[in-house]
Design a protein around this motif. Structure first.
Motif, PDB file in Angstrom:
ATOM      1  N   TYR A   1      52.248  49.195  32.472  1.00 49.31           N
ATOM      2  CA  TYR A   1      51.184  49.023  33.455  1.00 49.31           C
ATOM      3  C   TYR A   1      49.820  48.640  32.883  1.00 49.31           C
ATOM      4  CZ  TYR A   1      54.606  51.583  36.238  1.00 49.31           C
ATOM      5  OH  TYR A   1      55.754  51.969  36.870  1.00 49.31           O
ATOM      6  N   ASN A   2      49.571  48.930  31.615  1.00 44.62           N
ATOM      7  CA  ASN A   2      48.209  48.829  31.092  1.00 44.62           C
ATOM      8  C   ASN A   2      47.636  47.413  31.114  1.00 44.62           C
ATOM      9  OD1 ASN A   2      45.862  50.012  29.864  1.00 44.62           O
ATOM     10  ND2 ASN A   2      46.500  49.094  27.938  1.00 44.62           N
ATOM     11  N   MET A   3      48.445  46.423  30.781  1.00 41.92           N
ATOM     12  CA  MET A   3      47.937  45.059  30.736  1.00 41.92           C
ATOM     13  C   MET A   3      47.529  44.540  32.109  1.00 41.92           C
ATOM     14  SD  MET A   3      47.551  43.660  27.758  1.00 41.92           S
ATOM     15  CE  MET A   3      46.878  45.239  27.249  1.00 41.92           C
ATOM     16  N   LEU A   4      48.092  45.103  33.166  1.00 41.46           N
ATOM     17  CA  LEU A   4      47.684  44.712  34.521  1.00 41.46           C
ATOM     18  C   LEU A   4      46.220  45.089  34.757  1.00 41.46           C
ATOM     19  CD1 LEU A   4      50.863  45.843  36.511  1.00 41.46           C
ATOM     20  CD2 LEU A   4      50.255  43.514  35.798  1.00 41.46           C
ATOM     21  N   VAL A   5      45.827  46.254  34.257  1.00 43.00           N
ATOM     22  CA  VAL A   5      44.434  46.691  34.376  1.00 43.00           C
ATOM     23  C   VAL A   5      43.525  45.778  33.550  1.00 43.00           C
ATOM     24  CG1 VAL A   5      42.829  48.615  34.013  1.00 43.00           C
ATOM     25  CG2 VAL A   5      45.191  49.069  34.726  1.00 43.00           C
ATOM     26  N   TYR A   6      43.976  45.424  32.356  1.00 40.86           N
ATOM     27  CA  TYR A   6      43.195  44.532  31.485  1.00 40.86           C
ATOM     28  C   TYR A   6      42.972  43.185  32.165  1.00 40.86           C
ATOM     29  CZ  TYR A   6      41.739  42.089  27.200  1.00 40.86           C
ATOM     30  OH  TYR A   6      41.042  41.376  26.266  1.00 40.86           O
ATOM     31  N   MET A   7      44.030  42.642  32.746  1.00 42.38           N
ATOM     32  CA  MET A   7      43.912  41.344  33.413  1.00 42.38           C
ATOM     33  C   MET A   7      42.927  41.405  34.578  1.00 42.38           C
ATOM     34  SD  MET A   7      47.717  39.634  33.336  1.00 42.38           S
ATOM     35  CE  MET A   7      48.740  41.100  33.522  1.00 42.38           C
ATOM     36  N   LEU A   8      42.908  42.520  35.298  1.00 39.90           N
ATOM     37  CA  LEU A   8      41.938  42.689  36.380  1.00 39.90           C
ATOM     38  C   LEU A   8      40.518  42.672  35.824  1.00 39.90           C
ATOM     39  CD1 LEU A   8      41.144  43.405  39.302  1.00 39.90           C
ATOM     40  CD2 LEU A   8      41.471  45.823  38.699  1.00 39.90           C
ATOM     41  N   GLY A   9      40.301  43.386  34.719  1.00 37.41           N
ATOM     42  CA  GLY A   9      38.966  43.470  34.131  1.00 37.41           C
ATOM     43  C   GLY A   9      38.425  42.122  33.682  1.00 37.41           C
ATOM     44  N   VAL A  10      39.208  41.372  32.936  1.00 35.86           N
ATOM     45  CA  VAL A  10      38.710  40.084  32.433  1.00 35.86           C
ATOM     46  C   VAL A  10      38.540  39.076  33.570  1.00 35.86           C
ATOM     47  CG1 VAL A  10      39.588  40.372  30.091  1.00 35.86           C
ATOM     48  CG2 VAL A  10      41.046  39.308  31.809  1.00 35.86           C
ATOM     49  N   THR A  11      39.341  39.201  34.624  1.00 37.33           N
ATOM     50  CA  THR A  11      39.179  38.328  35.782  1.00 37.33           C
ATOM     51  C   THR A  11      37.839  38.577  36.470  1.00 37.33           C
ATOM     52  OG1 THR A  11      41.570  38.237  36.166  1.00 37.33           O
ATOM     53  CG2 THR A  11      40.151  37.611  38.007  1.00 37.33           C
ATOM     54  N   ILE A  12      37.457  39.853  36.597  1.00 35.37           N
ATOM     55  CA  ILE A  12      36.160  40.198  37.183  1.00 35.37           C
ATOM     56  C   ILE A  12      35.027  39.609  36.347  1.00 35.37           C
ATOM     57  CG2 ILE A  12      34.576  42.088  37.720  1.00 35.37           C
ATOM     58  CD1 ILE A  12      37.046  43.806  38.387  1.00 35.37           C
ATOM     59  N   ILE A  13      35.135  39.718  35.016  1.00 39.47           N
ATOM     60  CA  ILE A  13      34.110  39.157  34.130  1.00 39.47           C
ATOM     61  C   ILE A  13      34.035  37.638  34.278  1.00 39.47           C
ATOM     62  CG2 ILE A  13      33.402  38.824  31.725  1.00 39.47           C
ATOM     63  CD1 ILE A  13      34.774  41.514  31.102  1.00 39.47           C
ATOM     64  N   MET A  14      35.187  36.990  34.338  1.00 39.39           N
ATOM     65  CA  MET A  14      35.224  35.533  34.467  1.00 39.39           C
ATOM     66  C   MET A  14      34.432  35.035  35.666  1.00 39.39           C
ATOM     67  SD  MET A  14      39.209  34.706  33.676  1.00 39.39           S
ATOM     68  CE  MET A  14      39.127  33.261  34.744  1.00 39.39           C
ATOM     69  N   PHE A  15      34.509  35.777  36.771  1.00 40.33           N
ATOM     70  CA  PHE A  15      33.878  35.338  38.016  1.00 40.33           C
ATOM     71  C   PHE A  15      32.613  36.128  38.355  1.00 40.33           C
ATOM     72  CE2 PHE A  15      38.383  34.142  38.491  1.00 40.33           C
ATOM     73  CZ  PHE A  15      38.230  32.781  38.746  1.00 40.33           C
ATOM     74  N   ALA A  16      32.054  36.846  37.368  1.00 46.10           N
ATOM     75  CA  ALA A  16      30.869  37.665  37.612  1.00 46.10           C
ATOM     76  C   ALA A  16      29.688  36.812  38.085  1.00 46.10           C
ATOM     77  CB  ALA A  16      30.489  38.426  36.345  1.00 46.10           C
ATOM     78  N   MET A  17      29.109  37.221  39.212  1.00 42.18           N
ATOM     79  CA  MET A  17      27.986  36.493  39.793  1.00 42.18           C
ATOM     80  C   MET A  17      26.675  37.270  39.691  1.00 42.18           C
ATOM     81  SD  MET A  17      29.012  33.516  40.906  1.00 42.18           S
ATOM     82  CE  MET A  17      30.031  33.424  39.418  1.00 42.18           C
TER      83      MET A  17
END
Length: 422
Positions: A81-97
């Protein structure tokens, strides 16, 4: 114990966690001035980003949770499960406004990194033959070193794109995280953990929370103090460097963002080479105390040069070479190895989580304080403090280095605990 092919496969798959750990730290570091300019961040806000990231509080809290879960539900549970959380985090950073969105992304990513680290070192150590345990840990550290080397190199390539280029760095981490998730969720469970569950079931005892068992005997207390001492004082320096060094190069040394990333890329390439050709090659063959001393002494020397010679190109390149080589055979590699050797299987991950929490939590506080010291007292004062911290780590590691080379985890546990664990 599984065969060498299974151990190698598991080591490679799990080592991607270490790549993603260091990769997300330096991806944020390489674009820190860009984010600060985009959102008009104060020095406190810059420090807060570092504090909640994979570099500090985020990973500290994640390790505390993940280490306990790895002991209770198995090492494989984390990898499912852990990498799913990581992917969520970097996705948020990618689209940070905005700044809050960026802060949340750093925090979520940090939680994931922290949860994965105790499980990864534990899994690698438990699956390895005693004769190659340092080598396998070294491979994981090699992956950790490759993260900054690759990300800083990519950062140079995408630097003309400005902030968009930094967002693309996080996209590259998202892709690697997806690959890691596909590999890790198919891993076998640790045989040591499975055997411990059988013993626990037969005895009828319940596994106590690691906070309690970690301090249930002086053996544990001494081990925790030793390991935290070795790693914490070194990591205060390395943690600040990992997140703030490009910022220091640019604000103190007057370098451009591209020049700063180039220096860091070379530093991490040297660290990766030193990890592979130094620690991984010789960690199972030579004295741990001697190898640790060489790395720790070079680390101290590197900061003496940077602090008192200054940021001329001669000083900068001498610093990069000394620190780059030292980091590959220094405190983090030995901490990763010793922290898996000095505790029994039933709470190996949990105790690592507690120690990682203490270390990265302290780094979180330092991440807030360091930019303030830099801005108000100057680099010479900050550098002198760094030298002192590294000297403390050197002394602790050299004086109390354990004799575990080439011995099985069971043998080490029996010598340290006798029959008290039965």
């Amino acid at each position: 114990m599984t065969g060498s092919s299974t151990s190698k496969k598991g080591t490679i798959a799990v080592s991607l966690t270490n790549y993603l750990d260091s990769g997300c730290i330096v991806a944020g570091a390489s674009g820190l001035t860009l984010w600060a300019t985009q959102f008009g961040l104060s020095s406190f806000a810059v420090g807060l980003l570092g504090a909640v990231s994979a570099n500090a509080f985020g990973s500290a809290i994640g390790a505390l949770i993940g280490g306990h879960l790895a002991d209770k539900y198995g090492r494989k549970f984390i990898y499912t499960y852990n990498m799913l959380v990581y992917m969520l985090g970097v996705t948020i950073i990618m689209f940070a406004m905005n700044f809050p969105m960026l802060l949340i992304g750093f925090l979520v990513t940090g939680l994931s990194v922290g949860a994965g680290v105790p499980a990864s070192w534990t899994y690698i150590s438990e699956m390895a033959d005693p004769s190659i345990r340092a080598r396998n840990i070294g491979i994981s550290q090699f992956a950790w070193s490759c993260g900054p080397a690759i990300i800083f190199t990519l950062g140079i390539i995408v630097s003309p794109l400005g902030l968009l280029g930094n967002r693309l760095l996080f996209l590259s981490l998202l892709i690697v995280a997806f690959v890691a998730w596909q590999l890790q969720r198919k891993l076998e469970e640790s045989k040591d953990w499975e055997a411990e569950q059988v013993k626990l079931k037969e005895s009828g005892n319940r596994l106590e929370h690691p906070f309690k068992t970690a301090f249930s005997s002086m053996v544990n207390v001494k081990s925790v103090l030793f390991l935290v001492g070795v790693y914490l004082f070194w990591n205060l320096v390395a943690g600040a460097m990992g997140f703030f060094m490009p910022f220091v190069y640019e604000t103190v040394g007057g370098l451009s963002n591209t020049q700063a990333n180039l220096l860091q890329a070379v530093l991490w390439i040297l660290t990766a080479a030193s990890t592979y050709f130094g620690f991984a090659k010789f960690g199972d063959r030579v004295s741990h105390r001697g190898l640790f001393f060489v790395g720790a002494l070079m680390a101290v020397a590197s900061w003496v040069v940077l602090t008192f010679v200054g940021m001329s190109w001669v000083g900068l390149w001498t610093f990069v070479i000394l620190w780059g080589i030292s980091a590959g055979i220094g405190a983090q590699a030995f901490y990763a190895l010793w922290s898996t050797e000095l505790f029994p299987t039933k709470y190996r991950g949990g105790v690592q989580g507690v120690m990682f929490f203490l270390v990265r939590g302290s780094t979180g506080v330092w991440s807030i304080v360091f930019p303030v010291i830099l801005a108000n007292l100057g680099f010479t004062v900050a550098g002198t403090i760094m030298i002192g911290l590294l000297a403390v780590s050197l002394l602790i590691g050299v004086i109390w280095a354990p004799k575990t080379r080439g011995r099985s985890l069971d043998d080490i546990t029996k010598e340290r605990y006798g029959n008290t664990l039965d």
